[in-house]
Write a protein that holds these residues in place. Structure first.
Motif, PDB file in Angstrom:
ATOM      1  N   VAL A 130       0.747  -1.165  -0.049  1.00  0.00           N
ATOM      2  CA  VAL A 130       0.170   0.137   0.125  1.00  0.00           C
ATOM      3  C   VAL A 130       0.781   1.081   0.059  1.00  0.00           C
ATOM      4  CG1 VAL A 130      -1.818   1.310   1.390  1.00  0.00           C
ATOM      5  CG2 VAL A 130      -1.931  -1.089   1.075  1.00  0.00           C
ATOM      6  N   ARG A 131       2.051   1.189   0.762  1.00  0.00           N
ATOM      7  CA  ARG A 131       2.780   2.400   1.065  1.00  0.00           C
ATOM      8  C   ARG A 131       3.555   2.736  -0.465  1.00  0.00           C
ATOM      9  NH1 ARG A 131       6.880   2.170   5.484  1.00  0.00           N
ATOM     10  NH2 ARG A 131       6.994   4.386   5.068  1.00  0.00           N
ATOM     11  N   GLY A 136       3.126   8.322  -4.532  1.00  0.00           N
ATOM     12  CA  GLY A 136       2.884   9.584  -5.361  1.00  0.00           C
ATOM     13  C   GLY A 136       1.628  10.321  -4.762  1.00  0.00           C
ATOM     14  N   ALA A 137       1.145   9.982  -3.740  1.00  0.00           N
ATOM     15  CA  ALA A 137       0.045  10.747  -3.250  1.00  0.00           C
ATOM     16  C   ALA A 137       0.189  11.012  -1.489  1.00  0.00           C
ATOM     17  CB  ALA A 137      -1.219   9.911  -3.449  1.00  0.00           C
ATOM     18  N   PRO A 138       1.185  11.978  -1.200  1.00  0.00           N
ATOM     19  CA  PRO A 138       1.680  12.279   0.020  1.00  0.00           C
ATOM     20  C   PRO A 138       0.694  12.062   1.204  1.00  0.00           C
ATOM     21  CG  PRO A 138       2.956  13.473  -1.455  1.00  0.00           C
ATOM     22  CD  PRO A 138       1.722  12.875  -2.272  1.00  0.00           C
ATOM     23  N   GLU A 139      -0.552  12.711   0.812  1.00  0.00           N
ATOM     24  CA  GLU A 139      -1.599  12.976   1.879  1.00  0.00           C
ATOM     25  C   GLU A 139      -2.460  11.471   2.123  1.00  0.00           C
ATOM     26  OE1 GLU A 139      -4.372  15.825   0.511  1.00  0.00           O
ATOM     27  OE2 GLU A 139      -3.086  17.495   0.712  1.00  0.00           O
ATOM     28  N   LYS A 140      -2.580  10.913   1.042  1.00  0.00           N
ATOM     29  CA  LYS A 140      -3.171   9.435   1.420  1.00  0.00           C
ATOM     30  C   LYS A 140      -2.168   8.407   1.939  1.00  0.00           C
ATOM     31  CE  LYS A 140      -6.010   9.986  -2.711  1.00  0.00           C
ATOM     32  NZ  LYS A 140      -6.688   9.249  -4.077  1.00  0.00           N
TER      33      LYS A 140
END
Length: 219
Positions: A130-131, A136-140
């Motif tokens: 998942v990480r 590419g999506a720091p907030e998520k």
């Protein structure tokens, strides 16, 4: 062998469809090409060993060529390469072409064992997947990391899914080895594929339901 990507439990619902297609595409390719080559060579009159070898070479190439182009040999490519070498050497030494079928179990068992170990030490591969998917999506990514660190339900779900895939893949590998020496080679060429696809499908369905339950619990 990209089965790890199916366990992106905390990814948004809208992203799961494309992610699933990205996962299934290489699986379909890796299954169809070796099987087609085996039956083609067998139809042309080649021995089981040569036909299986042709399929094995194609299987290794589909994994290794992208790795070479990317100039990075990932763990999956390494496992495929080791399985190919073990199967080829084992077949040449023993003269038994069935080892070329059993070789597929080495990679599956290794990945299954990796899932089990990661769950037992509290660092499930599902969480790592998942990480990586959300890099590419720091907030998520931050939300996923926070949930894993602070929410027992999210952490337990990752561990349970890792145990599920570990047991399923390791068990599938064991069954394939047994069947390889009980059934004709021509039968195992397609049955091995059916067995793998069936197990992965069941694991994916259970994983999806587990994720749904987790989301309801967290909500």
């Amino acid at each position: 062998m990209t089965a790890i990507e199916t366990t992106t439990a905390t990814a948004p619902n809208s992203a799961q469809g494309p992610a699933m297609r990205r996962m299934l595409a290489p699986i379909a390719r890796d299954i169809a090409i070796p099987m087609a080559i085996y039956f083609l060579l067998h139809w042309l009159g080649y021995s089981d060993f040569v036909a299986l070898l042709g399929g094995a070479v194609a299987s290794a190439a589909t994994v290794l060529i992208p790795a070479v182009k990317a100039r990075k040999l990932d763990p999956i490519a390494v496992i495929v390469l080791i399985g190919f070498v073990v199967g080829l050497v084992g077949s040449l030494i023993s003269g038994d072409p069935r080892i070329m079928i059993v070789r597929d179990s080495f990679g599956t068992a290794a990945i299954g064992l990796a899932f089990l170990i990661s769950a037992l030490i509290g660092k499930p591969l599902t969480y790592a997947a998942v990480r990586k998917a959300l890099a590419g999506a720091p907030e998520k990514l931050a939300a996923v990391e926070h949930a894993f660190e602070t929410n027992p339900t999210a952490r337990r779900t990752h561990i349970n899914i890792a145990l599920l895939w570990g047991a399923g893949l390791f068990g599938e590998a064991a069954v394939r080895v047994v069947l390889a020496y009980q059934l004709p080679i021509s039968t195992m060429v397609w049955l091995s594929t059916v067995l793998m696809v069936s197990v992965i499908t069941v694991l994916m369905v259970i994983t999806a339901r587990t994720i749904k339950t987790m989301r309801k619990a967290i909500a």
